[in-house]
Design an enzyme around this catalytic site. Structure first.
Site, short mmCIF file in Angstrom:
data_model
loop_
_atom_site.label_atom_id
_atom_site.label_comp_id
_atom_site.label_asym_id
_atom_site.label_seq_id
_atom_site.Cartn_x
_atom_site.Cartn_y
_atom_site.Cartn_z
CE1 TYR A 11 -3.14 3.01 0.64
CE2 TYR A 11 -2.69 2.80 3.00
CZ TYR A 11 -3.29 3.48 1.95
OH TYR A 11 -4.04 4.59 2.19
CB ILE A 12 2.94 2.95 2.55
CG1 ILE A 12 1.78 2.85 3.56
CG2 ILE A 12 3.61 4.31 2.66
CD1 ILE A 12 2.20 2.90 5.02
CG ASP A 31 6.24 -6.84 -1.88
OD1 ASP A 31 5.78 -7.95 -1.50
OD2 ASP A 31 5.80 -5.76 -1.46
CG PHE A 81 7.56 0.91 2.45
CD1 PHE A 81 6.91 1.85 3.23
CD2 PHE A 81 8.17 1.34 1.27
CE1 PHE A 81 6.86 3.19 2.86
CE2 PHE A 81 8.13 2.67 0.89
CZ PHE A 81 7.49 3.59 1.68
CB SER A 125 3.93 2.44 13.64
OG SER A 125 2.61 2.52 14.07
CE1 TYR A 152 3.47 -3.58 12.20
CE2 TYR A 152 2.26 -2.11 13.68
CZ TYR A 152 2.96 -2.32 12.50
OH TYR A 152 3.17 -1.27 11.64
CE LYS A 156 6.46 -1.31 11.71
NZ LYS A 156 7.21 -1.49 10.45
CG LEU A 203 -12.67 3.87 10.14
CD1 LEU A 203 -13.89 3.14 10.69
CD2 LEU A 203 -12.44 5.19 10.89
NE ARG A 234 -6.58 5.04 16.58
CZ ARG A 234 -7.20 4.92 17.74
NH1 ARG A 234 -7.56 6.01 18.42
NH2 ARG A 234 -7.49 3.74 18.24
CG ASP A 301 -9.34 0.25 19.09
OD1 ASP A 301 -8.32 -0.04 18.45
OD2 ASP A 301 -10.50 0.23 18.61
P1 NAD Z 1 1.50 -3.67 3.05
O1 NAD Z 1 1.25 -5.00 3.67
O2 NAD Z 1 0.52 -3.15 2.07
O3 NAD Z 1 2.93 -3.67 2.34
C1 NAD Z 1 4.03 -4.37 2.89
C2 NAD Z 1 4.65 -5.18 1.76
O4 NAD Z 1 5.81 -5.85 2.26
C3 NAD Z 1 3.72 -6.26 1.21
O5 NAD Z 1 3.59 -6.09 -0.18
C4 NAD Z 1 4.40 -7.58 1.56
O6 NAD Z 1 4.22 -8.55 0.57
C5 NAD Z 1 5.85 -7.16 1.70
N1 NAD Z 1 6.64 -7.98 2.61
C6 NAD Z 1 6.38 -8.25 3.91
N2 NAD Z 1 7.35 -9.00 4.45
C7 NAD Z 1 8.28 -9.21 3.46
C8 NAD Z 1 9.51 -9.90 3.40
N3 NAD Z 1 10.01 -10.55 4.44
N4 NAD Z 1 10.20 -9.89 2.22
C9 NAD Z 1 9.71 -9.24 1.14
N5 NAD Z 1 8.53 -8.58 1.15
C10 NAD Z 1 7.83 -8.56 2.30
O7 NAD Z 1 1.71 -2.62 4.24
P2 NAD Z 1 1.76 -1.03 4.22
O8 NAD Z 1 0.51 -0.52 4.81
O9 NAD Z 1 2.19 -0.54 2.89
O10 NAD Z 1 2.89 -0.79 5.30
C11 NAD Z 1 4.24 -0.56 4.92
C12 NAD Z 1 5.07 -0.36 6.17
O11 NAD Z 1 4.54 0.73 6.93
C13 NAD Z 1 5.10 -1.56 7.13
O12 NAD Z 1 6.40 -1.64 7.67
C14 NAD Z 1 4.10 -1.18 8.19
O13 NAD Z 1 4.38 -1.80 9.41
C15 NAD Z 1 4.31 0.32 8.26
N6 NAD Z 1 3.16 1.06 8.78
C16 NAD Z 1 1.93 0.93 8.18
C17 NAD Z 1 0.83 1.64 8.67
C18 NAD Z 1 -0.53 1.48 8.05
O14 NAD Z 1 -1.51 1.80 8.72
N7 NAD Z 1 -0.65 1.03 6.82
C19 NAD Z 1 0.99 2.49 9.77
C20 NAD Z 1 2.26 2.62 10.36
C21 NAD Z 1 3.33 1.89 9.85
C1 WQD Z 2 -9.07 3.45 13.51
C2 WQD Z 2 -10.31 3.72 14.37
C3 WQD Z 2 -11.09 1.83 15.63
C4 WQD Z 2 -12.34 -0.59 12.22
C5 WQD Z 2 -3.77 0.61 13.37
C6 WQD Z 2 -2.60 -0.01 14.07
C7 WQD Z 2 -1.48 0.97 14.20
C8 WQD Z 2 -1.13 1.60 12.85
C9 WQD Z 2 -2.33 2.12 12.16
C10 WQD Z 2 0.61 0.31 11.81
C11 WQD Z 2 -10.20 3.07 15.74
C12 WQD Z 2 -12.10 2.26 14.61
C13 WQD Z 2 -11.83 0.44 12.98
C14 WQD Z 2 -13.73 -0.91 12.30
C15 WQD Z 2 -14.00 0.87 13.89
N1 WQD Z 2 -0.59 0.61 11.94
N2 WQD Z 2 -12.66 1.16 13.82
N3 WQD Z 2 -14.51 -0.16 13.14
O1 WQD Z 2 -6.27 0.94 15.33
O2 WQD Z 2 -5.75 3.41 14.94
O3 WQD Z 2 -4.20 1.71 14.13
O4 WQD Z 2 -3.35 1.10 12.10
O5 WQD Z 2 1.57 0.67 12.41
O6 WQD Z 2 -0.39 0.29 14.73
O7 WQD Z 2 -3.01 -0.43 15.36
O8 WQD Z 2 -6.39 1.96 12.99
O9 WQD Z 2 -8.00 1.84 11.13
O10 WQD Z 2 -7.87 -0.09 12.76
O11 WQD Z 2 -8.83 2.05 13.52
O12 WQD Z 2 -14.74 1.53 14.64
O13 WQD Z 2 -14.21 -1.85 11.67
O14 WQD Z 2 -11.43 3.13 13.73
O15 WQD Z 2 -11.70 1.48 16.83
O16 WQD Z 2 -10.78 3.96 16.66
P1 WQD Z 2 -5.72 2.00 14.47
P2 WQD Z 2 -7.78 1.37 12.52
#
Ligand code: NAD
Ligand code: WQD
Length: 342
Positions: A11-12, A31, A81, A125, A152, A156, A203, A234, A301
């Site tokens: 995604y990111i 990936d 990522f 994160s 998880y 981090k 969400l 959030r 939460d």
């Molecule tokens: P995502 O799952 O969409 O992307 C992660 C990618 O990494 C996936 O395509 C997966 O196939 C690949 N991957 C995982 N482990 C691997 C490995 N060992 N070797 C090769 N590829 C591997 O996740 P995202 O939302 O894009 O998140 C990217 C990063 O950002 C992650 O480190 C995640 O922890 C961090 N992050 C995400 C969020 C969020 O809410 N999306 C918030 C904070 C931090």
């Molecule tokens: C957001 C809000 C839920 C789903 C998570 C990880 C955090 C970070 C970001 C990676 C909350 C509410 C959600 C639903 C709901 N990721 N909710 N109904 O929990 O803030 O954070 O993603 O590092 O580590 O914990 O994100 O999108 O799950 O929730 O009411 O079906 O939406 O309670 O208040 P969160 P979220």
């Protein structure tokens, strides 16, 4: 200038790849496709006009990682990522998370020292802050790190420590850890976006899938929090703002603008919204009535968290520009486009 983006079909990662390409960087993605699809490469190519180089293997495999870097001597920076990210799953399968998220990081750091690659941007994160005390809201980078609430989250925290200690130990290594708040939304083209496999935990995809009729009803987890409408708060940040910050971070490293060899920045907007605020925004931009019901709290939460982005704004010269309506409308456009085409 070649940049390795691990997790670049995720995604990111995918949004960041496009931004890097549009800024003139050459990108190579690694990936393992654990949580993303190969078709993302086609979408990236359609948007940017360039297909990134791509290799699929598990970065937690030390031999394969070393072998990869031994073939690629022209990588100037890495945006790492790749990780597993499902909080609930990490509670059920902690070893899977420690192995994947930490082994992959250590393999990369080891290869960086061996093959003289100086620059690492790491995906951290806001989860490292847990529930900040009232005096630490909005939360700045100086706020205390709380004991992690999930394996998880712990990966981090430990990852940041591993990076910090490695930088102290190995001369020439630089890193920037970016602590993301809640990334949501999709690319303006609606060709890439968030694509959770199975039932979404987060969400925004739950909202858009419910509106599209894939899920019956969104459960709002709790309305008895001490917030303006009782639902948790959030700091939602548009994925394009987040992607741009990665380009700024990598340019800062390459242009030797860092003040320390390990820097940490919050990536948030500085504004907190409740769950009901997000739903209202979605209903406004889509013109739809969302089917939702309020249920009990979700275990683990936190009540409220939003970023103090002052340090990133001042130091990186980066600021999140897109508002909540931009986030909900791009997420909705992406959901509809994706479903129509699949
Ligand atoms: P995502 O799952 O969409 O992307 C992660 C990618 O990494 C996936 O395509 C997966 O196939 C690949 N991957 C995982 N482990 C691997 C490995 N060992 N070797 C090769 N590829 C591997 O996740 P995202 O939302 O894009 O998140 C990217 C990063 O950002 C992650 O480190 C995640 O922890 C961090 N992050 C995400 C969020 C969020 O809410 N999306 C918030 C904070 C931090
Ligand atoms: C957001 C809000 C839920 C789903 C998570 C990880 C955090 C970070 C970001 C990676 C909350 C509410 C959600 C639903 C709901 N990721 N909710 N109904 O929990 O803030 O954070 O993603 O590092 O580590 O914990 O994100 O999108 O799950 O929730 O009411 O079906 O939406 O309670 O208040 P969160 P979220």
């Amino acid at each position: 200038m070649k940049i390795l983006v691990t997790g670049g079909t995720g995604y990111i990662g995918s949004h960041t790849v496009v931004e890097l390409q549009q800024k003139g960087f050459e990108v190579i993605i690694v990936d393992a496709l654990f949580n993303s699809r190969i078709e993302v490469l086609d979408a990236i190519e359609k948007i940017s006009g360039t297909r990134p180089e791509f290799e699929s293997f598990d970065l937690a495999d030390r031999r394969l990682t070393d072998e990869f870097f031994s073939r690629h001597h022209d990588i100037k920076g890495i945006i790492h990522f790749a990780a597993h990210k499902a909080v609930g799953e990490s509670v059920e399968q902690p070893i899977k998370y420690y192995r994947n998220n930490l082994d992959s990081l250590m393999n990369i750091l080891e290869s960086m020292t061996k093959y003289n690659i100086p620059n690492l941007v790491f995906s951290s994160s806001c989860t490292v802050y847990g529930q900040p005390d009232a005096e630490h809201l909005p939360v700045s980078e100086k706020a205390p790190i709380k004991k992690a609430e999930s394996p998880y989250g712990n990966t981090k925290q430990i990852a940041e420590e591993i990076i910090s200690e490695s930088i102290n130990a190995y001369k020439g290594l630089n890193a920037i850890a970016l602590r993301y708040f809640n990334p949501v939304g999709a690319h303006d083209s609606a060709m890439i976006g968030e694509l959770p496999l199975g039932v979404p935990n987060n969400l925004m995809p739950y909202i858009t899938q419910t509106a599209y009729g894939i899920r019956e009803c969104l459960k709002v987890f709790g309305s008895d929090y001490p917030t303006h409408d009782g639902t948790p708060i959030r700091d939602y940040i548009h994925i394009m703002d987040l992607a741009k910050a990665h380009v700024v971070a990598i340019e800062r490293m390459i242009n030797a603008k860092m003040k320390k060899s390990f820097e940490i920045f919050n990536l948030g907007t500085g504004t907190g919204y409740s769950v009901l605020d997000v739903i209202k925004s979605f209903e406004k931009v889509s013109g739809l009535k969302l089917n939702y019901e309020i249920v009990g709290r979700r275990a683990g939460d936190i009540e409220m968290v939003w970023a103090d982005p002052t340090f990133s704004n001042d130091e990186l010269g980066w600021k999140a520009e897109r508002c909540l309506d931009d986030m909900t409308s791009s997420a909705w456009k992406w959901e509809q486009t994706y479903r129509k085409n699949s």
